[in-house]
Scaffold this active site. Structure first.
Site, PDB file in Angstrom:
ATOM      1  N   TYR A   1       0.842  -1.207   0.000  1.00 56.42           N
ATOM      2  CA  TYR A   1       0.000   0.000   0.000  1.00 56.42           C
ATOM      3  C   TYR A   1       0.875   1.255   0.000  1.00 56.42           C
ATOM      4  O   TYR A   1       0.748   2.108  -0.878  1.00 56.42           O
ATOM      5  CB  TYR A   1      -0.909  -0.037   1.228  1.00 56.42           C
ATOM      6  CG  TYR A   1      -1.886   1.117   1.318  1.00 56.42           C
ATOM      7  CD1 TYR A   1      -2.989   1.188   0.458  1.00 56.42           C
ATOM      8  CD2 TYR A   1      -1.732   2.119   2.274  1.00 56.42           C
ATOM      9  CE1 TYR A   1      -3.903   2.239   0.548  1.00 56.42           C
ATOM     10  CE2 TYR A   1      -2.631   3.165   2.362  1.00 56.42           C
ATOM     11  CZ  TYR A   1      -3.723   3.221   1.505  1.00 56.42           C
ATOM     12  OH  TYR A   1      -4.615   4.269   1.604  1.00 56.42           O
TER      13      TYR A   1
ATOM     14  N   ASN B   1      -6.181   9.663   8.226  1.00 52.14           N
ATOM     15  CA  ASN B   1      -7.336   8.828   8.610  1.00 52.14           C
ATOM     16  C   ASN B   1      -8.665   9.587   8.576  1.00 52.14           C
ATOM     17  O   ASN B   1      -8.865  10.528   9.347  1.00 52.14           O
ATOM     18  CB  ASN B   1      -7.141   8.266  10.026  1.00 52.14           C
ATOM     19  CG  ASN B   1      -5.911   7.396  10.126  1.00 52.14           C
ATOM     20  OD1 ASN B   1      -4.795   7.858   9.898  1.00 52.14           O
ATOM     21  ND2 ASN B   1      -6.089   6.125  10.446  1.00 52.14           N
TER      22      ASN B   1
ATOM     23  N   GLY C   1      -2.467   0.744  23.000  1.00 50.56           N
ATOM     24  CA  GLY C   1      -3.405   1.820  22.674  1.00 50.56           C
ATOM     25  C   GLY C   1      -2.788   3.203  22.818  1.00 50.56           C
ATOM     26  O   GLY C   1      -3.499   4.204  22.829  1.00 50.56           O
TER      27      GLY C   1
END
Ligand code: NAD
Ligand code: UDP
Length: 311
Positions: free
Chosen positions: A143, A172, A205
């Site tokens: 990609y 994003n 996270g």
């Protein structure tokens, strides 16, 4: 104008189709339906100025058009890694075919590039001048490097053949019509929260992303495409930066979900941080996002809620 959108049945392509038709243009939507959905464009099928073409962008095509938006490419890691060779072919041969068409028709041609061009960035936030930190042989490379090569092709067709190009590096972006099972973080978390399933955070996270609502991004596309001053690459995204844990907490709060958070292993080469420097877009295009994350999550959650209630 008659405007070709490759990848027009996808998440961003369908929103772009809506906006261009509302402005009175004719839209030719080309898609091979790998990740695109008829559902995304069903409301347009009877529109007199909308035409649907099932075609693969890696195969040459001839159409008389005034502008081309090249959006065809799977965008989520699950989908672009499904057939890595096809992904890189889509970026590279798709770019060559769009540029060849633009050269012949003198159409202005737009490339949907990506913040992935910066890889796992060591400069933060990322300005357009940063050349990036991309692994050329990893699982994301099909990609990232495909998109980087497409940018090279766009610049070379511009320099060598005077093709009229525009390049956007998209950070994003989320909103209604994202594919519910494509594994991207916003759609994953919302679907998990609405179903009461565990929210899957990869790693601890603490990695960051900056999330832009789709309508804001499409406004940026139109501004770049319909001005003469800059060709790009220009960053477009929302500079509001969040850890993935913060995103999970926001989704849980806004859905009122009782889902628990679980931690899974971090995928290889997952960028640790990402935030667009959008000074260029602000200065030259007078563009910046208008919706913050909470405001954009609201209609996105409503969309997925409706979608899940239908299935
Ligand atoms: P998407 O997967 O919803 O849309 C991609 C569309 O391209 C789909 O309709 C798919 O069927 C079509 N497509 C894929 N391969 C094709 C081929 N070989 N021939 C014809 N059509 C093909 O994803 P999206 O989020 O709407 O992304 C649109 C574009 O924007 C992509 O090029 C993507 O790389 C780029 N982009 C998106 C984001 C984001 O956050 N949404 C970020 C950076 C870049
Ligand atoms: N991510 C996560 N849980 C998920 C899906 C993604 O923690 O269910 C993480 C992923 O590892 C990455 C971030 O969220 O750090 C954004 O992932 P996405 O695939 O949406 O976009 P990209 O990595 O291409 O920016």
């Amino acid at each position: 104008m008659r405007i070709l959108i490759t990848g027009g049945a996808g998440f961003l392509g369908s929103h772009l189709s809506d906006r261009l038709l509302a402005q009175g243009h004719e839209v030719v939507c080309m898609d091979n339906f790998f990740t695109g959905r008829k559902r995304n464009i069903r409301h347009l099928l009877e529109h007199p100025d909308f035409e649907l073409l099932r075609h693969d962008v890696i195969d040459p095509f001839k159409i008389e058009v005034d502008q081309i938006y090249n959006l065809a490419c799977p965008a989520s890691p699950i989908h672009y890694q499904f057939n890595a060779i096809k992904t890189i072919k889509t970026s590279v041969m798709g770019a060559i075919n769009c540029l060849g068409l633009a050269k012949r028709t003198k159409a202005r041609v737009f490339q949907a590039s990506t913040s992935e061009c910066y890889g796992d960035p060591s400069v933060h936030p990322q300005p357009e001048q940063y050349w990036g930190n991309v692994n050329p042989i990893g699982i994301r490379s099909c990609y990232d490097e495909g998109k980087r090569c497409a940018e090279t092709l766009f610049m070379d067709y511009h320099r060598q053949n005077d093709v009229d190009i525009r390049i956007v590096r998209i950070f994003n972006t989320y909103g209604p019509r994202m594919c519910p099972d494509d594994g991207r973080v916003v759609s994953n978390f919302i679907v998990q929260a609405l179903r009461g399933d565990a929210i899957t955070i990869y790693g601890e996270g603490q990695q960051t992303r900056s999330f832009c609502y789709c309508d804001d991004l499409i406004s940026g596309f139109l501004k770049l495409m319909n001005q003469e001053e800059i060709i790009g690459p220009v960053n477009m995204g929302n500079p509001g930066e969040f850890t993935i844990l913060e995103l999970a907490q926001k989704v849980i709060a806004q859905t009122g979900s009782s889902s628990k958070i679980i931690y899974e292993s971090l995928p290889q080469d997952d960028p640790k941080q990402r935030q667009p420097d959008i000074q260029l877009a602000r200065e030259k295009l007078n563009w910046e996002p208008t919706l913050n994350l909470e405001e954009g999550l609201k209609p996105t959650i409503e969309y997925f809620d409706q979608l899940l209630s239908e299935s």
